[in-house]
Design an enzyme around this catalytic site. Structure first.
Site, PDB file in Angstrom:
ATOM      1  CG  ASP A 121      -2.201  -0.865   0.903  1.00 53.92           C
ATOM      2  OD1 ASP A 121      -2.291  -1.447  -0.203  1.00 53.92           O
ATOM      3  OD2 ASP A 121      -3.070  -0.954   1.789  1.00 53.92           O
ATOM      4  CE1 TYR A 124      -4.627   3.345   1.827  1.00 54.57           C
ATOM      5  CE2 TYR A 124      -2.219   3.322   1.818  1.00 54.57           C
ATOM      6  CZ  TYR A 124      -3.431   2.879   2.340  1.00 54.57           C
ATOM      7  OH  TYR A 124      -3.438   1.978   3.369  1.00 54.57           O
ATOM      8  CG  HIS A 238      -0.699  -5.475   2.198  1.00 58.78           C
ATOM      9  ND1 HIS A 238      -0.154  -4.292   2.665  1.00 58.78           N
ATOM     10  CD2 HIS A 238      -2.043  -5.247   2.092  1.00 58.78           C
ATOM     11  CE1 HIS A 238      -1.113  -3.385   2.824  1.00 58.78           C
ATOM     12  NE2 HIS A 238      -2.267  -3.934   2.491  1.00 58.78           N
ATOM     13  CG  HIS A 248      -8.254  -5.282   6.957  1.00 57.95           C
ATOM     14  ND1 HIS A 248      -8.964  -5.096   5.787  1.00 57.95           N
ATOM     15  CD2 HIS A 248      -7.606  -4.111   7.205  1.00 57.95           C
ATOM     16  CE1 HIS A 248      -8.744  -3.865   5.344  1.00 57.95           C
ATOM     17  NE2 HIS A 248      -7.945  -3.249   6.182  1.00 57.95           N
ATOM     18  CG  HIS A 277      -4.578  -5.471   4.903  1.00 57.36           C
ATOM     19  ND1 HIS A 277      -5.067  -4.645   3.908  1.00 57.36           N
ATOM     20  CD2 HIS A 277      -5.508  -6.467   5.046  1.00 57.36           C
ATOM     21  CE1 HIS A 277      -6.221  -5.103   3.472  1.00 57.36           C
ATOM     22  NE2 HIS A 277      -6.517  -6.197   4.141  1.00 57.36           N
ATOM     23  CB  VAL A 278      -4.319  -4.213  10.542  1.00 57.09           C
ATOM     24  CG1 VAL A 278      -4.968  -3.615  11.782  1.00 57.09           C
ATOM     25  CG2 VAL A 278      -5.067  -5.459  10.100  1.00 57.09           C
TER      26      VAL A 278
END
Length: 373
Positions: A121, A124, A238, A248, A277-278
């Site tokens: 990520d 974005y 990720h 998630h 991710h989190v």
């Protein structure tokens, strides 16, 4: 990084310029040069600038090099990583382009790191391609000075059914990782070695079943690792395999990939697994199949780099016994690999003006742990 003694320089220009890099070990004295390739890509109605990709080397370890991209322009400098311990690795995830991102980058810039691991990520952009360009400008001051090794996250996929069925088009064009050198068939998963550390980067959004190319490649790659030469084994991906945040939960990229690949990592005695991710920080104990296991990896979620979606502030209660520290704050981590047996991990929250370790732990390599060999 490309192999033991080479570096890939990637840059984007509006106009056509030569794909060449001039470099040397003294400022203003760029006597060496290398030539590479150029490309551009289309994404719906967007056409990228010219993306230049040049590999330079062989280079000496732990050395500052000065370089210029193309036939004119500014002179940059970078430092190659050391070839032996100690080595300092900065770790972050889910950057985006916010004021919090700038704060994270500022903290990282002061950490005297040798290499950065970015757990997916990146920009974005979320389909709006000019944001990949602005992300490049945002990170250029740091990414031009040290090697950045990246993974893909869900925001990097940018696949649109029918309209743009290819995934990770911009990521693959702009962030070329050394997958060819590690025997991988995809830029989305690869491995590399640096100063006694073997790093495996997995693709959470690539096929990971037992019949997939990624699964077979992972088995082959870990089978080649010599723990006498690289006593540390680190994995980055990720989507976290362990997560006590309410965000998630129940995703196939997390649970399914863990079910498919956890045994491979456990048998290889992987020391640490980093995930993003989190949008929070969490450190687990050494874990295997949901339970504390002295021969399992330490799982760390570091998806708190500064993204625009904000922090994931809700955790599952009661806290699982395997979760040792969790906090929803923006920040980054520092991995100080002291020698072949000792590694120091610290997490730094951005809220602290000073570089204060908010969470820290000292780890011993599983390659030398009695009962785990």
């Amino acid at each position: 990084m490309v192999g033991a003694d080479k570096m890939r320089i990637t840059w984007v220009t509006k106009d056509e310029t030569p794909a060449e890099v001039h470099y040397g070990t003294a400022q203003g004295q760029l006597g060496s040069s290398a030539t590479g390739s150029t490309r551009s890509y289309k994404y719906v109605v967007y056409t990228s600038g010219t993306i230049h990709d040049v590999v330079i080397g062989p280079l000496n370890a732990n050395t500052v090099y000065y370089y210029r991209c193309g036939s004119s322009g500014p002179e940059f400098s970078f430092k190659t990583p050391p070839s032996q311990f100690p080595i300092r690795i900065a770790v972050a995830g889910d950057f985006g382009q916010t004021e919090w991102t700038k704060s994270t980058l500022d903290h990282i810039s002061k950490s005297n790191y040798d290499l950065l691991l970015l757990a997916g990520d990146l920009s974005y952009a979320d389909f709006y391609q000019p944001l990949w360009d602005s992300f490049g400008r945002l990170v250029e001051p740091l990414a031009s000075q040290r090697p950045w090794m990246t993974a893909t996250g869900n925001h990097d996929v940018e696949k649109i059914i029918v309209v743009h069925p290819e995934k990770c088009t911009s990521y693959n064009a702009r962030w070329h990782m050394p997958f060819e050198e590690s025997g991988s068939t995809s830029n989305l998963y690869y491995s590399f070695e640096v100063a006694g550390v073997h790093v495996v980067v997995l693709g959470s959004y690539s096929d990971f079943g037992s019949d997939s190319d990624q699964y077979k490649w992972l088995q082959a790659d870990l089978g080649k690792v010599d723990r006498k030469r690289t006593p540390w084994l680190v994995v980055m991906l990720h989507a976290p395999w362990y997560n006590s945040n309410s965000a998630h939960q129940g995703e196939e990229e997390s649970d399914g990939m863990r079910d498919s690949m956890e045994e491979i990592l456990y048998k290889a005695r992987v020391d640490v697994v980093f995930a993003g991710h989190v949008h929070a920080y969490e450190r687990f104990d050494r874990v295997y199949q949901g339970k504390t296991d002295k021969c399992g990896p330490v799982y760390i979620t570091i998806g708190d780099g500064g993204n625009r979606e904000g922090l994931a502030t809700k955790y599952i209660d009661p806290k699982p016994d395997i979760s040792l520290f969790r906090e929803a704050s923006f920040g980054h981590g520092q991995l100080n690999v002291v020698d072949g047996n000792t590694m120091e991990w610290t997490w730094h929250r951005n809220d602290d003006d000073q570089s204060v370790a908010s969470d820290s732990v000292t780890l011993k390599s599983l390659a030398t742990e009695p009962g785990c060999n």
